[in-house]
Design a protein around this motif. Structure first.
Motif, PDB file in Angstrom:
ATOM      1  N   LEU A 154      45.245  17.956  48.617  1.00  0.00           N
ATOM      2  CA  LEU A 154      46.038  18.670  49.722  1.00  0.00           C
ATOM      3  C   LEU A 154      44.121  19.180  50.138  1.00  0.00           C
ATOM      4  O   LEU A 154      43.709  20.288  49.830  1.00  0.00           O
ATOM      5  CB  LEU A 154      46.543  20.722  50.109  1.00  0.00           C
ATOM      6  N   ILE A 155      44.456  18.812  51.743  1.00  0.00           N
ATOM      7  CA  ILE A 155      43.380  19.201  53.096  1.00  0.00           C
ATOM      8  C   ILE A 155      43.832  20.172  54.686  1.00  0.00           C
ATOM      9  O   ILE A 155      45.431  19.225  54.497  1.00  0.00           O
ATOM     10  CB  ILE A 155      42.420  18.776  53.592  1.00  0.00           C
ATOM     11  N   GLN A 156      43.654  21.797  54.232  1.00  0.00           N
ATOM     12  CA  GLN A 156      44.509  22.014  55.812  1.00  0.00           C
ATOM     13  C   GLN A 156      43.463  22.768  56.316  1.00  0.00           C
ATOM     14  O   GLN A 156      42.097  22.576  56.027  1.00  0.00           O
ATOM     15  CB  GLN A 156      44.877  23.453  55.206  1.00  0.00           C
ATOM     16  N   THR A 157      43.365  22.521  57.798  1.00  0.00           N
ATOM     17  CA  THR A 157      42.845  22.492  58.248  1.00  0.00           C
ATOM     18  C   THR A 157      43.191  23.667  59.241  1.00  0.00           C
ATOM     19  O   THR A 157      44.068  23.845  59.214  1.00  0.00           O
ATOM     20  CB  THR A 157      42.081  21.221  59.337  1.00  0.00           C
ATOM     21  N   PRO A 158      42.368  24.596  60.237  1.00  0.00           N
ATOM     22  CA  PRO A 158      42.929  25.589  61.195  1.00  0.00           C
ATOM     23  C   PRO A 158      43.782  25.123  62.094  1.00  0.00           C
ATOM     24  O   PRO A 158      43.957  24.622  62.569  1.00  0.00           O
ATOM     25  CB  PRO A 158      41.717  26.282  61.522  1.00  0.00           C
ATOM     26  N   HIS A 159      45.300  26.194  62.280  1.00  0.00           N
ATOM     27  CA  HIS A 159      45.472  25.861  63.420  1.00  0.00           C
ATOM     28  C   HIS A 159      44.769  27.228  64.763  1.00  0.00           C
ATOM     29  O   HIS A 159      44.716  28.114  64.221  1.00  0.00           O
ATOM     30  CB  HIS A 159      47.200  26.601  62.953  1.00  0.00           C
ATOM     31  N   HIS A 160      44.648  25.910  65.615  1.00  0.00           N
ATOM     32  CA  HIS A 160      44.329  26.633  66.353  1.00  0.00           C
ATOM     33  C   HIS A 160      45.213  26.908  68.277  1.00  0.00           C
ATOM     34  O   HIS A 160      45.859  25.401  67.901  1.00  0.00           O
ATOM     35  CB  HIS A 160      42.881  26.207  66.744  1.00  0.00           C
ATOM     36  N   PHE A 161      45.544  28.140  68.227  1.00  0.00           N
ATOM     37  CA  PHE A 161      46.276  28.151  69.620  1.00  0.00           C
ATOM     38  C   PHE A 161      44.993  28.107  70.994  1.00  0.00           C
ATOM     39  O   PHE A 161      44.025  29.296  71.399  1.00  0.00           O
ATOM     40  CB  PHE A 161      47.044  29.217  69.454  1.00  0.00           C
ATOM     41  N   TYR A 162      45.649  27.307  71.699  1.00  0.00           N
ATOM     42  CA  TYR A 162      45.064  27.152  73.220  1.00  0.00           C
ATOM     43  C   TYR A 162      45.296  28.073  74.454  1.00  0.00           C
ATOM     44  O   TYR A 162      45.384  28.656  75.280  1.00  0.00           O
ATOM     45  CB  TYR A 162      44.990  25.934  73.667  1.00  0.00           C
ATOM     46  N   SER A 163      46.585  28.676  73.826  1.00  0.00           N
ATOM     47  CA  SER A 163      47.398  29.667  74.586  1.00  0.00           C
ATOM     48  C   SER A 163      47.912  30.955  74.198  1.00  0.00           C
ATOM     49  O   SER A 163      47.712  30.770  72.165  1.00  0.00           O
ATOM     50  CB  SER A 163      48.332  28.968  75.483  1.00  0.00           C
ATOM     51  N   PRO A 164      47.705  32.050  74.899  1.00  0.00           N
ATOM     52  CA  PRO A 164      47.469  33.481  74.016  1.00  0.00           C
ATOM     53  C   PRO A 164      48.994  33.380  73.561  1.00  0.00           C
ATOM     54  O   PRO A 164      50.455  33.365  73.910  1.00  0.00           O
ATOM     55  CB  PRO A 164      47.319  34.067  75.965  1.00  0.00           C
ATOM     56  N   ASP A 165      48.726  34.005  73.002  1.00  0.00           N
ATOM     57  CA  ASP A 165      50.173  34.863  71.555  1.00  0.00           C
ATOM     58  C   ASP A 165      50.759  35.576  72.677  1.00  0.00           C
ATOM     59  O   ASP A 165      50.214  36.586  73.173  1.00  0.00           O
ATOM     60  CB  ASP A 165      49.999  35.045  70.324  1.00  0.00           C
ATOM     61  N   PRO A 166      51.513  36.471  72.114  1.00  0.00           N
ATOM     62  CA  PRO A 166      52.054  37.632  73.190  1.00  0.00           C
ATOM     63  C   PRO A 166      51.364  38.504  72.706  1.00  0.00           C
ATOM     64  O   PRO A 166      51.665  39.561  73.074  1.00  0.00           O
ATOM     65  CB  PRO A 166      53.930  37.948  72.347  1.00  0.00           C
ATOM     66  N   PHE A 167      51.165  38.951  72.348  1.00  0.00           N
ATOM     67  CA  PHE A 167      49.314  40.284  71.959  1.00  0.00           C
ATOM     68  C   PHE A 167      48.455  40.078  72.663  1.00  0.00           C
ATOM     69  O   PHE A 167      48.791  41.077  73.861  1.00  0.00           O
ATOM     70  CB  PHE A 167      48.931  40.102  70.844  1.00  0.00           C
ATOM     71  N   GLU A 168      47.942  38.515  73.209  1.00  0.00           N
ATOM     72  CA  GLU A 168      46.962  38.541  73.670  1.00  0.00           C
ATOM     73  C   GLU A 168      47.205  38.180  74.868  1.00  0.00           C
ATOM     74  O   GLU A 168      46.556  38.795  75.734  1.00  0.00           O
ATOM     75  CB  GLU A 168      46.260  36.961  73.020  1.00  0.00           C
ATOM     76  N   ARG A 169      48.461  37.997  74.735  1.00  0.00           N
ATOM     77  CA  ARG A 169      49.046  37.896  76.959  1.00  0.00           C
ATOM     78  C   ARG A 169      49.486  39.083  76.825  1.00  0.00           C
ATOM     79  O   ARG A 169      48.768  39.627  78.789  1.00  0.00           O
ATOM     80  CB  ARG A 169      50.514  36.700  76.630  1.00  0.00           C
ATOM     81  N   ASN A 170      50.759  39.834  76.619  1.00  0.00           N
ATOM     82  CA  ASN A 170      50.855  41.528  76.965  1.00  0.00           C
ATOM     83  C   ASN A 170      49.623  42.414  76.861  1.00  0.00           C
ATOM     84  O   ASN A 170      49.713  43.342  77.552  1.00  0.00           O
ATOM     85  CB  ASN A 170      51.889  41.419  75.782  1.00  0.00           C
ATOM     86  N   LEU A 171      48.921  41.696  76.094  1.00  0.00           N
ATOM     87  CA  LEU A 171      47.304  43.332  76.560  1.00  0.00           C
ATOM     88  C   LEU A 171      45.749  42.777  77.319  1.00  0.00           C
ATOM     89  O   LEU A 171      45.791  43.415  77.349  1.00  0.00           O
ATOM     90  CB  LEU A 171      47.086  43.192  74.593  1.00  0.00           C
ATOM     91  N   ASN A 172      46.439  41.252  77.029  1.00  0.00           N
ATOM     92  CA  ASN A 172      45.899  40.367  78.415  1.00  0.00           C
ATOM     93  C   ASN A 172      44.542  40.818  78.141  1.00  0.00           C
ATOM     94  O   ASN A 172      42.866  40.652  78.380  1.00  0.00           O
ATOM     95  CB  ASN A 172      45.772  41.810  79.658  1.00  0.00           C
ATOM     96  N   ASN A 173      43.853  40.519  76.416  1.00  0.00           N
ATOM     97  CA  ASN A 173      42.934  40.226  75.813  1.00  0.00           C
ATOM     98  C   ASN A 173      42.606  38.693  75.077  1.00  0.00           C
ATOM     99  O   ASN A 173      42.195  38.295  74.303  1.00  0.00           O
ATOM    100  CB  ASN A 173      42.763  41.535  75.173  1.00  0.00           C
ATOM    101  N   PHE A 174      43.062  37.912  76.003  1.00  0.00           N
ATOM    102  CA  PHE A 174      43.101  36.054  75.711  1.00  0.00           C
ATOM    103  C   PHE A 174      42.008  36.029  75.847  1.00  0.00           C
ATOM    104  O   PHE A 174      41.922  37.054  76.586  1.00  0.00           O
ATOM    105  CB  PHE A 174      43.576  35.725  76.676  1.00  0.00           C
ATOM    106  N   LYS A 175      41.115  35.410  74.508  1.00  0.00           N
ATOM    107  CA  LYS A 175      39.122  34.989  74.250  1.00  0.00           C
ATOM    108  C   LYS A 175      38.602  36.213  75.087  1.00  0.00           C
ATOM    109  O   LYS A 175      37.341  35.829  74.440  1.00  0.00           O
ATOM    110  CB  LYS A 175      39.267  34.169  75.941  1.00  0.00           C
ATOM    111  N   LYS A 176      39.610  37.344  74.277  1.00  0.00           N
ATOM    112  CA  LYS A 176      38.176  38.801  74.660  1.00  0.00           C
ATOM    113  C   LYS A 176      38.169  39.147  73.612  1.00  0.00           C
ATOM    114  O   LYS A 176      37.485  39.781  72.423  1.00  0.00           O
ATOM    115  CB  LYS A 176      38.796  39.953  75.579  1.00  0.00           C
ATOM    116  N   THR A 177      39.361  39.285  72.206  1.00  0.00           N
ATOM    117  CA  THR A 177      39.461  39.526  71.896  1.00  0.00           C
ATOM    118  C   THR A 177      40.213  38.791  70.340  1.00  0.00           C
ATOM    119  O   THR A 177      41.415  37.429  70.721  1.00  0.00           O
ATOM    120  CB  THR A 177      40.855  40.785  71.515  1.00  0.00           C
TER     121      THR A 177
END
Lengths: 60, 875, 243
Positions: B396-419
């Motif tokens: 098994l080789i696993q690679t990271p799951h990466h998200f290009y859109s903000p998750d609910p925390f990032e969107r609702n707290l408005n810290n996408f790409k900041k935290t």
């Protein structure tokens, strides 16, 4: 992200990997397709690779 | 000229003429007019005029000619929040505060020259901080040298020097440290010594400092726990005993997780790539599976096309869409672009069953699985597959799951790409740590599995709802190895809403609890002790709901029902508990650095606590109960709304804590004197809990989403071709699978809405051209929608954005390393915001006062001094 | 409009990068000068000076942006025959240029006739780098392997090694052009300059306006491509070349 630089080079550079070998498989396959698609291109390339190989034989 | 002007004006108003002539010299009155023009940017009112006149007089008296204009202009620039022409009664105070601020703290302004003498505030401050920091600085340098020495001797004579022995000695000493009881003063000295060591070592990089920080933290936490167990369990009454024991259990759980966590991430492996053989004929055959059930077809298409773009010999790669939804549109699409389409008549075992079904119909040596919304880059296989060639046992080789859109925390707290987001800790640190112990898990997507071992264990495990972790566990039991490569080679959309996110986590926690019950990693054959511990930590982690809830209501035990849950003097509690907390923070902050900021875990866990508490407990006792639910993605939240259903538990906890606070205030004024300190501690604890819960509330405030196709920010040069044959270079600011946002360099060339153009985008020295249409024009910013792309063009478009192998590689460079204090301030802000959100859903009668309070705060804020940046003062 | 346009634009961009540039037009069509806003009816040029037995370097001009260039000059067919057969001896070019004693930092860009003659052969041998301008078309591919010039270059290893290739006039909309440039890239991966110059209306319009595209339309696609080209050349070599 600089689109004009090769993306794979950029990736490995950002990871700090120096000796790697990436095979541009799709591009190579595409070139073979293009050469086969156009009669003139195919003729020229074939002629050249033949003459090149015959030259190599001569030098040997 | 001005003189005559004055005379003329004066003739209209004789009194003015008199004033001008008698009290002011003509030169001065001319100066006044110039001053007025520069000083007031609008028509002044009486108050402003009066003040302006005072300033003018002072300038005339104390300022040299050459500086007057400069000062006049900089007064306005240095008072951005004061309208000089319309002064209100509070403005003098604002000015005073602002100038004091500029003169003392922020002195790098043009005012430096004028007010340099007032700078002593700053000097005093730096003197004080130097007294504090010098010893620390000295210590830091000292530890640096010591560490360098140790590492040097470890490297130079590896025969004689065995760091392990030293580490064992340190460990034994620490063990002694844990158990010896100290009186208050010795504990104080002990704690401060530890703290100084930790503070002086945390700025150094390397393996040894990390280990020392971990050991310090473990010593203090274990010491705390030992002290708690031996000296503080309250047996005065049955209520006290029960509450006290409950809290102790929760603390024990936390300690266990901390211990396992340190073990798990002590030495992240950070695997790089391993080259494949030169001859591509030796490369293995790979099947790519894209399982889907009911997700948006557009997303599946993008992923499939990106999968076609993966650089692997054409005769050795086969792509299959595994459609459990039996959709004809998808089948047609698969036929059109010549990829396999597999569907089945039933949906038994959901995703696991889907993949197992496809396994029987295909024969590639390796299976690659992409969830239908994880778009791979073209180098995916070439960066990963080499390890299979190197290690025969690798399954098994696993690679990271990466998200290009903000998750609910990032969107609702408005810290996408900041935290760093919630995922970042797991994929950035934990999996790399697991990899060292050969315990990297399968995460369901962006992973490659070897077919033969998978067949051996009977395909993807379907007994639980988390088929991925269980499959990896089964593979490890059979003696196969797994690898994790922390190079982002695929990206997807994050869950859109908080409720969906919670749904996903409920599934994970239920699944993990199920595995813990039916195939416990601590028992059974085939695992090494390290693997058992890693798996145990992963599963125990999901049992954190109940302990978290206990912590969130713990202070109430004392505040409301007056139960002494920790039977010890306040000072002693502080001396044992605080160091344990601080050191675990320091150690975690050191290890998790860029991937999880301090205190954010509190919010993430508080949000989930209630929801995972029940399912895990139920699953633990009845593992068969519960169904599989697909994580919904790709939806669109049209309007801003407050998710009341989801936030009910938080509201309940908040009201409990508020009641606790009220009791606390009552006890503070009416309780016995010896209880005061206990009351204060518990009140502070309750306030902290309220902040964390406020954070949870602000996550539940769902913000509006503008687009269905999430736009990904880039900065890159492209070329536009107008119908006329003119080429124009421009900058692409963002792209999605349907279009792009472009910024022009100048407005020489104009575009009309709906104009047809062509867009040239390059990837390396390849260049692709796409027909497109202008969708919006806003000065230099234009929105472009791709127009009637052929299948081939669509593929090329994905080739030069989503499929770029470096598409996501710069993502984490944005993040700084953790700064615990500023991170704490962020948490406070977020928590406070939660209560602002709450006030909106409270009846008007009550909110009236809140609004008044807010207005008051706003007014108060206008007194706050502003920083003046040098570039804004441009005379 | 092939090499002359490329050279004029390249020279302008190098100049904008604070480089010292001298452009010499060795092409008898005498078109290069028009990119630098020289009067069309002005017959002056170095060839005319040589014919008239005047010092050739008196024909230098400076355009309004400060680039030094030397037009070929307007001469008749007889004069041209005379020039190549009598006036220009072996090593004439290298002797003359070394006499002028330019600094090493100076870019001397020679606009060389595609046809091989006494002068162009001297220029090719003198140059440090030869940039051959190619169009991504099948005809060019044929010539690339089989033409008098190509044979001459490939028979001289020293010349062959200093050749660089620049794709010019690439039609953005033409599928075939994209494919052919891919073929060229695969054939000469190390000699092909990774910047392609597109076919752009702005270039034609700039010439009609007697200027170069970076002045006529500074934000156009080709202006940017020439800027990239100039930067690329500066990064990889820091003097003299011929095209």
């Amino acid at each position: 992200m600089n689109y004009e630089k090769n993306d794979v080079d950029e990736l490995y550079k950002s990871l700090g990997i120096k000796d790697y070998r990436y095979v541009e498989i799709q591009e190579n396959e595409e070139i073979i397709q293009i050469i086969n698609k156009w009669a003139l291109v195919k003729e020229i390339i074939n002629f050249c690779s033949e003459s090149q190989s015959s030259q190599e034989v001569k030098t040997k | 000229m001005i003189l005559t002007d004055l005379l003329q004006r004066g003739s209209k108003y004789p009194l003015h003429q008199f004033v001008y002539w008698i009290f002011l010299q003509p030169q001065v009155s001319q100066d006044w007019l110039v001053f007025k023009k520069n000083y007031f940017h609008q028509k002044p009112e009486t108050s402003g005029m009066l003040f302006g006149f005072i300033v003018f007089v002072l300038l005339q008296l104390y300022c040299h000619d050459s500086k007057r204009l400069f000062v006049t202009k900089s007064i306005q620039k240095n008072l951005p929040h004061v309208q000089l022409a319309k002064l209100t009664f509070a403005d003098p105070l604002r000015m005073l505060i602002q100038f004091t601020w500029l003169a003392s703290i922020q002195s790098a302004t043009p005012y430096k020259d004028l007010l340099a003498n007032l700078n002593f505030f700053k000097n005093i401050f730096s003197a004080v901080s130097n007294v504090f920091f010098y010893p620390l600085k000295f210590l830091t340098e000292l530890t640096g040298e010591v560490l360098a020495n140790i590492e040097f001797s470890a490297n130079s004579n590896d025969g004689d020097f065995k760091p392990h022995i030293y580490l064992i000695i340190i460990f034994l000493l620490a063990l002694v440290c844990l158990t010896i009881p100290f009186n208050i003063s010795s504990q104080l000295v002990f704690v401060f010594l530890m703290w100084f060591v930790a503070m002086s070592i945390r700025t150094h990089n390397g393996y040894l400092p990390k280990l020392i920080l971990v050991i310090l933290s473990l010593t203090l936490s274990s010491r705390y726990l030992f002290w708690r167990a031996t000296a503080t369990i309250n047996t005065d009454s049955s209520v006290d005993t029960v509450t006290s024991l409950i809290l102790f259990t929760a603390e024990f759980y936390t300690w266990l997780i901390l211990l396992l966590g340190y073990f798990q991430i002590a030495g992240p492996l950070q695997r790089k790539t391993y080259s494949l053989p030169n001859d591509t004929n030796l490369w293995p055959t790979v099947d790519i599976f894209i399982p889907t059930y009911n997700e948006d077809i557009g997303i599946v298409k993008t992923t499939t096309i990106a999968a076609i773009n993966i650089d692997w010999p054409k005769d050795k790669i086969k792509i299959y869409i595994l459609d459990d939804g039996n959709r004809h549109a998808l089948q047609d699409f698969a036929n059109e672009i010549h990829v396999g389409y597999i569907s089945r008549t039933n949906n038994i075992h959901a995703k696991a069953g889907n993949i197992n079904n496809a396994m029987q119909l295909t024969e590639g040596e390796y299976l690659t699985i992409f969830d239908c919304d994880h778009i791979p880059v073209r180098s995916f296989l070439q960066t990963t597959m080499g390890w299979f060639i190197r290690d025969e046992k690798l399954a098994l080789i696993q690679t990271p799951h990466h998200f290009y859109s903000p998750d609910p925390f990032e969107r609702n707290l408005n810290n996408f790409k900041k935290t760093p987001n919630e995922n970042s800790l797991f994929y950035g640190v934990v999996q790399d740590g697991n990899d060292l112990w050969n315990a990297a898990f399968f995460c369901g997507s962006c992973a490659i599995l070897k077919r033969s071992p998978l067949t051996e264990i009977g395909g993807i495990a379907h007994e639980t709802v988390t088929e991925d972790a269980h499959t990896a566990l089964k593979l490890h039991r059979k003696g196969y190895t797994s690898a994790y490569i922390n190079i982002i080679q695929a990206a997807g959309q994050a869950t859109e809403s908080l409720s969906a996110h919670i749904g996903q986590r409920i599934r994970w926690s239920r699944g993990m609890a199920q595995i813990f019950r039916i195939d416990n990693p601590l028992l059974g054959k085939g695992l090494k002790i390290s693997q058992r511990l890693c798996y145990a930590n992963a599963m125990l982690h999901f049992f954190g709901g109940i302990p978290r809830l206990i912590f969130l209501i713990a202070p109430l035990a004392f505040l409301i029902i007056h139960a002494y849950i920790i039977h010890a003097p306040t000072v002693e509690i502080l001396l044992y508990a605080l160091p344990a907390i601080i050191h675990s923070n320091l150690a975690n902050s050191y290890m998790q650095g860029k991937h999880r900021y301090s205190f954010w875990s509190e919010i993430y866990e508080a949000v989930l606590a209630w929801y995972i508490a029940v399912p895990t407990t139920v699953a633990l006792f009845k593992p068969k109960v519960g169904t599989f639910n697909v994580t919904a993605k790709g939806g669109l939240i049209k309007d801003e709304f407050f998710d009341l259903t989801v936030s009910k538990p938080y509201l309940m906890l908040i009201s409990l804590n508020v009641i606790g606070l009220i009791f606390g205030v009552y006890r503070f004024f009416n309780g016995p004197d010896d209880e005061l300190s206990t009351v204060i501690i518990n009140v502070i604890w309750a306030i902290y809990n309220l902040l964390v819960l406020g954070g949870a509330i602000s996550v539940a405030q769902e913000t509006k989403q503008l687009r269905l196709h999430h736009r990904i920010d880039v900065k890159t040069d492209i070329t536009l071709r107008k119908k006329s044959g003119h080429l124009l270079s421009a900058k692409m600011n963002n792209f999605s699978d349907a279009g792009l946002g472009v910024q022009l360099y100048s407005d020489e060339v104009s575009f009309d809405k709906n104009e047809s153009i062509h867009v040239l985008i390059s990837r390396g020295d390849r260049e692709y051209i796409f027909p497109a249409r202008i969708a919006s024009v806003n000065k230099l910013y234009i929105g472009i929608i791709l127009d009637n792309l052929t299948a081939n063009q669509k593929q090329n478009f994905i080739k030069c954005n989503y499929s770029r192998s470096d598409a996501w590689s710069a993502w984490e460079d944005n993040f700084d390393v953790d700064k615990p204090l500023s991170s704490f301030l962020d948490i406070v802000t977020v928590g406070f915001k939660g209560y602002v959100v709450l006030t909106r859903s409270i009846p008007r009668k009550i909110t009236k006062y809140f609004i008044k309070g807010r207005t008051f705060l706003f007014i108060l804020k206008t007194f706050y001094p502003r920083n003046i940046h040098a570039d804004t003062i441009n005379l | 409009m092939g090499s002359s346009t490329v050279i004029a634009n390249l020279a302008r961009n190098l100049h904008e990068l604070d480089q010292d540039v001298l452009v010499i037009d060795l092409k008898s069509n005498n078109l290069l000068r028009l990119h630098f806003n020289m009067d069309w009816c002005n017959p002056n040029g170095w060839a005319l000076n040589v014919i008239n037995d005047q010092p050739w370097f008196n024909a230098g001009f400076k355009c309004e942006f400060g680039i030094s260039f030397m037009p070929f000059g307007r001469i008749t067919y007889e004069n041209k025959q005379c020039l190549f057969n009598e006036k220009i001896e072996n090593n004439w070019l290298s002797n003359q240029l070394s006499m002028a004693n330019f600094s090493d930092k100076k870019w001397i860009i020679l606009n060389v006739e595609s046809e091989l003659n006494n002068l162009s052969i001297q220029a090719l041998n003198y140059a440090d780098k030869i940039i051959r301008v190619i169009e991504p078309q099948a005809t060019c591919l044929g010539q690339f392997y089989d033409s008098i010039q190509s044979n001459y270059l490939s028979n001289n290893p020293s010349l062959h090694d200093k050749c660089l290739y620049l794709i010019n006039k690439m039609m953005p909309l033409s599928e075939l052009d994209h494919e052919m440039s891919l073929v060229f890239k695969s054939l000469i991966p190390n000699q092909l300059i990774p910047v392609k110059i597109h076919f752009d209306e702005n270039i034609k319009e700039a010439f009609a306006q007697k200027t170069t595209v970076n002045i006529y339309a500074p934000n156009s696609g080709t202006a940017k491509q020439f800027r990239t080209l100039a930067t690329w050349l500066m990064l990889h070599f820091s003097h003299k070349g011929a095209a």
